[in-house]
Design a protein around this motif. Sequence first.
Motif, PDB file in Angstrom:
ATOM      1  N   PRO A 110       0.838  -1.203   0.000  1.00 62.39           N
ATOM      2  CA  PRO A 110       0.000   0.000   0.000  1.00 62.39           C
ATOM      3  C   PRO A 110       0.875   1.256   0.000  1.00 62.39           C
ATOM      4  CG  PRO A 110      -0.840  -1.590   1.581  1.00 62.39           C
ATOM      5  CD  PRO A 110       0.482  -2.137   1.083  1.00 62.39           C
ATOM      6  N   GLY A 111       0.487   2.227  -0.818  1.00 61.70           N
ATOM      7  CA  GLY A 111       1.292   3.445  -0.932  1.00 61.70           C
ATOM      8  C   GLY A 111       2.219   3.445  -2.138  1.00 61.70           C
ATOM      9  N   ASP A 112       2.537   2.246  -2.663  1.00 61.39           N
ATOM     10  CA  ASP A 112       3.351   2.187  -3.884  1.00 61.39           C
ATOM     11  C   ASP A 112       2.636   2.908  -5.021  1.00 61.39           C
ATOM     12  OD1 ASP A 112       5.116   0.518  -2.606  1.00 61.39           O
ATOM     13  OD2 ASP A 112       4.736  -1.250  -3.857  1.00 61.39           O
ATOM     14  N   THR A 113       3.413   3.525  -5.885  1.00 56.92           N
ATOM     15  CA  THR A 113       2.866   4.040  -7.143  1.00 56.92           C
ATOM     16  C   THR A 113       2.897   2.911  -8.171  1.00 56.92           C
ATOM     17  OG1 THR A 113       3.593   6.266  -6.628  1.00 56.92           O
ATOM     18  CG2 THR A 113       3.135   5.796  -8.949  1.00 56.92           C
ATOM     19  N   ILE A 114       1.857   2.866  -9.010  1.00 61.79           N
ATOM     20  CA  ILE A 114       1.788   1.864 -10.078  1.00 61.79           C
ATOM     21  C   ILE A 114       2.220   2.541 -11.380  1.00 61.79           C
ATOM     22  CG2 ILE A 114       0.286   0.277 -11.346  1.00 61.79           C
ATOM     23  CD1 ILE A 114      -1.617   0.462  -8.852  1.00 61.79           C
ATOM     24  N   PHE A 115       3.162   1.929 -12.065  1.00 57.96           N
ATOM     25  CA  PHE A 115       3.665   2.461 -13.331  1.00 57.96           C
ATOM     26  C   PHE A 115       3.433   1.465 -14.456  1.00 57.96           C
ATOM     27  CE2 PHE A 115       6.296   4.500 -10.109  1.00 57.96           C
ATOM     28  CZ  PHE A 115       6.391   5.809 -10.559  1.00 57.96           C
ATOM     29  N   VAL A 116       3.388   1.993 -15.675  1.00 55.69           N
ATOM     30  CA  VAL A 116       3.389   1.119 -16.847  1.00 55.69           C
ATOM     31  C   VAL A 116       4.347   1.718 -17.877  1.00 55.69           C
ATOM     32  CG1 VAL A 116       1.411   2.192 -18.057  1.00 55.69           C
ATOM     33  CG2 VAL A 116       1.893  -0.237 -18.400  1.00 55.69           C
ATOM     34  N   CYS A 121       4.115  -3.588 -16.106  1.00 55.43           N
ATOM     35  CA  CYS A 121       3.385  -2.876 -15.068  1.00 55.43           C
ATOM     36  C   CYS A 121       4.085  -3.220 -13.749  1.00 55.43           C
ATOM     37  CB  CYS A 121       1.929  -3.340 -15.056  1.00 55.43           C
ATOM     38  SG  CYS A 121       0.941  -2.600 -13.743  1.00 55.43           S
ATOM     39  N   PHE A 122       4.456  -2.180 -12.975  1.00 57.55           N
ATOM     40  CA  PHE A 122       5.212  -2.459 -11.751  1.00 57.55           C
ATOM     41  C   PHE A 122       4.876  -1.441 -10.672  1.00 57.55           C
ATOM     42  CE2 PHE A 122       8.325   0.979 -12.200  1.00 57.55           C
ATOM     43  CZ  PHE A 122       8.276   1.244 -13.568  1.00 57.55           C
ATOM     44  N   THR A 123       5.231  -1.778  -9.461  1.00 55.60           N
ATOM     45  CA  THR A 123       4.942  -0.877  -8.340  1.00 55.60           C
ATOM     46  C   THR A 123       6.193  -0.645  -7.505  1.00 55.60           C
ATOM     47  OG1 THR A 123       4.422  -2.301  -6.430  1.00 55.60           O
ATOM     48  CG2 THR A 123       2.760  -2.199  -8.184  1.00 55.60           C
ATOM     49  N   LEU A 124       6.321   0.563  -7.004  1.00 52.74           N
ATOM     50  CA  LEU A 124       7.368   0.908  -6.034  1.00 52.74           C
ATOM     51  C   LEU A 124       7.029   2.284  -5.462  1.00 52.74           C
ATOM     52  CD1 LEU A 124       8.767   2.940  -8.123  1.00 52.74           C
ATOM     53  CD2 LEU A 124      10.477   1.210  -8.430  1.00 52.74           C
ATOM     54  N   PRO A 125       7.657   2.668  -4.344  1.00 58.88           N
ATOM     55  CA  PRO A 125       7.459   4.037  -3.854  1.00 58.88           C
ATOM     56  C   PRO A 125       7.982   5.013  -4.908  1.00 58.88           C
ATOM     57  CG  PRO A 125       8.512   2.661  -2.180  1.00 58.88           C
ATOM     58  CD  PRO A 125       8.551   1.887  -3.468  1.00 58.88           C
TER      59      PRO A 125
END
Length: 311
Positions: free
Chosen positions: A153-159, A264-268
Amino acid sequence: MPKAVDEFDLIRRYFSRPANSPTVVAGVGDDGAVLRPLEGRELVTVIDTMVAGTHFPATMRADDIGYRAVAINLSDIAAMGAEPRWMTLALTLVEADSQWLATFAAGLYEAAAEWGVALVGGDTTRGKQLVVSVQMEGDLEPGTAVYRSGAKPGDTIFVTGTVGDAAAGLGRLSEDTGDDYLVRRFVRPTARVGVGRALAGVAHAAIDVSDGLVGDLCKILDASGAGAELDLQRLPMSKDLLAAVGRAQALEYAMGGGDDYELCFTLPESELPAAIADKVTAIGRMTSESGLVCRDGDTVVAVDDAGYRHF
Ligand code: ADP
Ligand code: MG
């Protein structure tokens, strides 16, 4: 069956280019390939099979079929954060047409050369339809593989890149539109290996978008036990897609269409590597509530996990 033996000798000839890598001790030509993994690295192995008429139209150009078979495996390797190294090819042919094989091999080696992956073996069989199966290995520093399960939770989702192009392209493929941008996006997906490498040991979670952005993002949510909010107004869509089908249909393709092979990936957000910042778009964030909420401006759009809107 002397004729069959000749045919398969011919086939082998198309797939016997020297590997030119210190990691290949013996490539095509013996009962098995002998490989020399770099010391201390972990191996990642993937396989993807394409059946003519199911995963691609049988009328696709042979070089595009060869290219795509490699690119979709590179995409899985990239989604794990690994460096592609070796591949094998299992080919089921309806007939052994030397012109077709030469063209197929050209596309296959072109994709392989882009990322320095060596074809080290394979198997050739005859069957009732064309089936192309590529199996690939990559490697990475121990402990740096990126899984679907690490999103927080709180991660930004990028593509990466743009989404929706390939689904539109597939629909236009039968019209034989030659070098139509959207068609090219389906037949020659861009494997995001460079981005994947930058994410190794950095991203919390990643997946490659093969089935559709919403559906694939839901796999991250399920594996990570978290929820997400997606901002549909931020989905990166190409000018060609918007011009070809208009915004409403473009959004349908971007959410639910497959075959883009973007990551598609997630990280702060603060941990996004600077080197890939211009290759990716922030499209949402991970939340602690389960489920996926899609917003189009002020409107909350209900979706199922195939990415299709409910009306
Ligand atoms: P075997 O009978 O020992 O399995 P094959 O006659 O099937 O061997 O293949 C001989 C060699 O050619 C092997 O090194 C194999 O990896 C390679 N080979 C066969 N088909 C292909 C292919 N489609 N692509 C790459 N290499 C292939
Ligand atoms: Mg053998």
